[in-house]
Design an enzyme around this catalytic site. Structure first.
Site, mmCIF file in Angstrom:
data_model
loop_
_atom_site.group_PDB
_atom_site.id
_atom_site.type_symbol
_atom_site.label_atom_id
_atom_site.label_comp_id
_atom_site.label_asym_id
_atom_site.label_seq_id
_atom_site.Cartn_x
_atom_site.Cartn_y
_atom_site.Cartn_z
ATOM 1 N N HIS A 252 -10.952 25.197 50.900
ATOM 2 C CA HIS A 252 -12.625 24.879 50.649
ATOM 3 C C HIS A 252 -13.119 24.290 52.112
ATOM 4 O O HIS A 252 -14.100 24.654 52.413
ATOM 5 C CB HIS A 252 -12.502 23.712 49.774
ATOM 6 N N HIS A 257 -16.637 24.724 54.611
ATOM 7 C CA HIS A 257 -17.255 23.930 55.434
ATOM 8 C C HIS A 257 -17.418 24.149 57.043
ATOM 9 O O HIS A 257 -18.388 24.229 57.670
ATOM 10 C CB HIS A 257 -16.683 22.472 55.264
ATOM 11 N N GLU A 297 -22.905 21.131 50.273
ATOM 12 C CA GLU A 297 -22.092 21.972 48.977
ATOM 13 C C GLU A 297 -22.761 23.207 48.395
ATOM 14 O O GLU A 297 -21.884 24.072 48.366
ATOM 15 C CB GLU A 297 -21.865 20.947 48.241
ATOM 16 N N SER A 316 -16.940 28.799 49.207
ATOM 17 C CA SER A 316 -15.469 28.737 48.798
ATOM 18 C C SER A 316 -15.112 29.216 47.602
ATOM 19 O O SER A 316 -14.126 28.923 46.997
ATOM 20 C CB SER A 316 -14.842 27.453 49.316
HETATM 21 FE FE LIG Z 1 -16.792 20.078 50.161
#
Ligand SMILES: [Fe+2]
Length: 430
Positions: A252, A257, A297, A316
């Protein structure tokens, strides 16, 4: 603490006559005392008040001279108490005090975690957890030698997602991944090291990564962003469910990110949220955390008439990425798609699920800040920005309007937060 961290707040009452304020401020400049904040109040009859924050303390010789002269010329001078605010780091090294303050069980795992019944996985988690817990500012980031099984999990996730990124990831993300592939060996074959990616980001936007054992409180996590520091986990999700993780893991962090932090507008956007969180009330921090959720996010961008993802939770998650970007016929940030359903694979890679199409709203931090959201299921609402620059400008405008106890700025050279008011931090919560 160095000299520039110290602030003194004064309330000065002056006779309401032409040039009075200028004369009073001249006292500071002649004494070489730097003003960091001035606020005047409307006149009350023959006098008026102004508040001033300046660098230094009451018994500094220069400040003492200012006070003595003001007392001779002003109607009244009061040295005000420092405003007490929730603790926040003033120097990047102080992130050490909150970096291991995790909300979840960390390496201990909760009973519903896919690796809960796997002693080998738990031992491995504890090992990687210990690396993050022992890390301190200034040290080299810990390197993990990933096992064949961990690398295979990474490969499964990476390959599945990269096919979807071609269609659904925003341009900045795709560009950054290409650069990461060239400079850091991003690809399916190896789990990249946080250290390598951190060095890459530092050169591009000044962002760096520091390891964390798990989820942090919003206040602590957002504080890191103020210093352009991103807290990232380093362990790999359990191999039994490569497309599901109940917590952030290195897939993730590095697939979702990290590439976006190479984009200057996104880096500024993220830091803006972080700076606004410093010393803010719990209510304001919660609102900022929601803004973070709906952008960093789960944010979408409009590109070429299509919705593209820039949020890591989407980038992700192959199931939700397709769901968020494909639902509905067109982009229209202000269009609400409430009818129809979209079929897709569940998060766990299992059975396809019937889901109503999500709602799309134009990116507006004011709205996002008050919106609740699911944590373990797909979002029912996504915010769509017209560009990353637009997203940043709206975030900046929102932060300007917040009731903040002080204005904060980050000094890259000293790695310190500069504040314009005299504040006293509450003790750090650990
Ligand atoms: Fe995150």
């Amino acid at each position: 603490m160095n000299q520039t961290d110290l602030r003194l707040s004064l309330l000065v009452e002056l006779n309401d006559e032409p040039g009075a304020l200028e004369k009073a401020l001249g006292i500071f400049s002649r004494a070489g005392v730097n003003l960091t904040h001035i606020e005047s109040r409307p006149a009350r009859g023959q006098t008026f008040d102004f508040y001033v924050d300046c660098e230094g303390e009451r018994d500094d010789p220069a400040v003492a001279r200012v006070l003595a002269e003001l007392e001779r010329t002003a109607v009244k001078v009061l040295v005000l108490d420092r405003q007490v605010v929730p603790w926040f780091p003033r120097h990047v090294s102080e992130l050490d005090l909150v970096a291991t303050n995790t909300l979840d069980a960390g390496g201990a795992l909760l009973a519903d975690h896919p690796g809960f019944q796997d002693p080998e996985y738990r031992a491995r988690r504890a090992e990687i957890d210990a690396l993050a817990r022992s890390y301190r500012y200034g040290q080299a980031l810990p390197r993990v030698i990933y096992t064949d099984q961990e690398t295979a999990t990474w490969r499964t996730v990476y390959e599945r997602l990269s096919a979807l990124h071609e269609r659904h990831a925003c341009e900045a993300y795709r560009r950054a991944v290409q650069e990461l592939a060239g400079d850091c060996g991003y690809g399916p074959n190896d789990v990249p090291q946080l250290a390598t990616v951190s060095d890459f980001l530092r050169v591009r936007t000044g962002f760096s990564i520091r390891p964390t054992p798990g989820l942090l409180r919003s206040r602590d996590f957002l504080a890191g962003l103020a210093f352009r520091v991103f807290f990232a986990t380093q362990y790999v999700r359990h191999q039994s469910k490569p497309f599901y993780t109940p917590e952030p893991d290195v897939c993730h962090e590095l697939i979702g990110h990290a590439p976006m932090f190479a984009e200057p507008a996104f880096a500024e956007f993220s830091q803006e949220i972080g700076l606004a969180s410093l010393g803010a009330s719990d209510v304001e921090v919660e609102r900022l955390a929601r803004c973070y959720w709906f952008s960093v996010e789960f944010g979408l961008l409009e590109e070429g008439g299509l919705r593209k993802a820039y949020g890591a939770g989407l980038l992700s998650s192959y199931g939700e990425l397709a769901y968020a970007c494909s639902a509905g016929a067109d982009c229209g940030a202000d269009t609400t798609h409430k009818s129809g359903a979209t079929r897709e694979a569940g998060v766990g890679g299992g059975e396809a699920a019937e889901r109503p199409a999500p709602q799309y709203l134009p990116w507006d931090p004011e709205v996002a800040a008050t919106r609740s959201h699911p944590i373990t299921d797909y979002q029912d609402t996504y915010f769509v920005a017209s560009s990353l620059i637009d997203a940043r400008m709206r975030m900046q405008a929102y932060c300007r309007g917040l009731p903040r106890p002080f204005y904060a700025r980050y000094n890259e050279a000293t790695e310190r937060i500069w504040v314009d008011r005299a504040v006293r931090r509450q003790p750090v919560q650990t």
